[in-house]
Design an enzyme around this catalytic site. Sequence first.
Site, PDB file in Angstrom:
ATOM      1  N   ASP A  19     -13.904  42.309 -37.550  1.00  0.00           N
ATOM      2  CA  ASP A  19     -13.571  43.258 -38.613  1.00  0.00           C
ATOM      3  C   ASP A  19     -14.201  42.835 -39.937  1.00  0.00           C
ATOM      4  O   ASP A  19     -14.366  41.644 -40.210  1.00  0.00           O
ATOM      5  CB  ASP A  19     -12.041  43.337 -38.760  1.00  0.00           C
ATOM      6  CG  ASP A  19     -11.615  44.538 -39.575  1.00  0.00           C
ATOM      7  OD1 ASP A  19     -12.406  45.483 -39.710  1.00  0.00           O
ATOM      8  OD2 ASP A  19     -10.481  44.533 -40.087  1.00  0.00           O
ATOM      9  N   ASN A  67     -12.688  54.816 -32.918  1.00  0.00           N
ATOM     10  CA  ASN A  67     -13.883  54.823 -33.769  1.00  0.00           C
ATOM     11  C   ASN A  67     -14.753  56.059 -33.574  1.00  0.00           C
ATOM     12  O   ASN A  67     -15.616  56.358 -34.410  1.00  0.00           O
ATOM     13  CB  ASN A  67     -14.735  53.574 -33.506  1.00  0.00           C
ATOM     14  CG  ASN A  67     -14.136  52.303 -34.063  1.00  0.00           C
ATOM     15  OD1 ASN A  67     -14.424  51.201 -33.575  1.00  0.00           O
ATOM     16  ND2 ASN A  67     -13.286  52.422 -35.071  1.00  0.00           N
TER      17      ASN A  67
END
Length: 246
Positions: A19, A67
């Site tokens: 991340d 996503n």
Amino acid sequence: MTDNLDMKRIPQHIAIIMDGNGRWAAERGHERSYGHQAGVEAVRRITSECTRLGVKYLTLYTFSTENWGRPADEVAALMGLVLSSLEDEIFMKNNVRFRVIGDMTRIPENVQRKLRETEEHTAANSAMTMVVALSYSSKWEITKAVRDMAEEVKNGKLNAEDITEKTIDEHLQTAFMPNPELLIRTGGELRISNYLLWQIAYSELYFCDTYWPDFDEQALRKAICSYQGRQRRFGKTGQQVEEEAK
């Protein structure tokens, strides 16, 4: 150099939530895609270091089913980056086998083809297996496993009363490898984000503020040091664990 690592207690399976790519790029005045490109370099570093340390499985959360809801241009750039990053060098140089888990039905055909080719080309590599979680989420994976088991029950291949935790393990995408001992999340967020929820039931969790493009060999060793400093009890008391270790 391994600092104070106990080389006899290196986790055999490390899972990482990579991340912070977008925020890393934004803080430098770049587009998010620039951060994803920098993240690939971090993958190369960490893959090499994990191989050197003796890690046997490295699972990387690359692209979640959620996503797909990102802007189309970013999704397209990410798919292109997946294609360009599947180089022989990172796998053949480090004797690393490549595997992918996730919902391949949503992946563009040219990317699917390259993923299959890379899996086949690296199948004989044995130092470590790098597993890329692509178009993956744990809820999707568990739902698929339940459907597959239900179909087997319907067809008389499986008895409902015989379903155990082991049966579920065998129907998950990760059936070919052990569960992670250590889960690392970079980027400062303190959540699991629908990643390997079944498999990390007893994993040690490590969160750090470092954005993924800046995560390096020293940061990895720091995470492993934290892991080695913990007592893994699996529901037992600390005294029981200590007595069993004698």
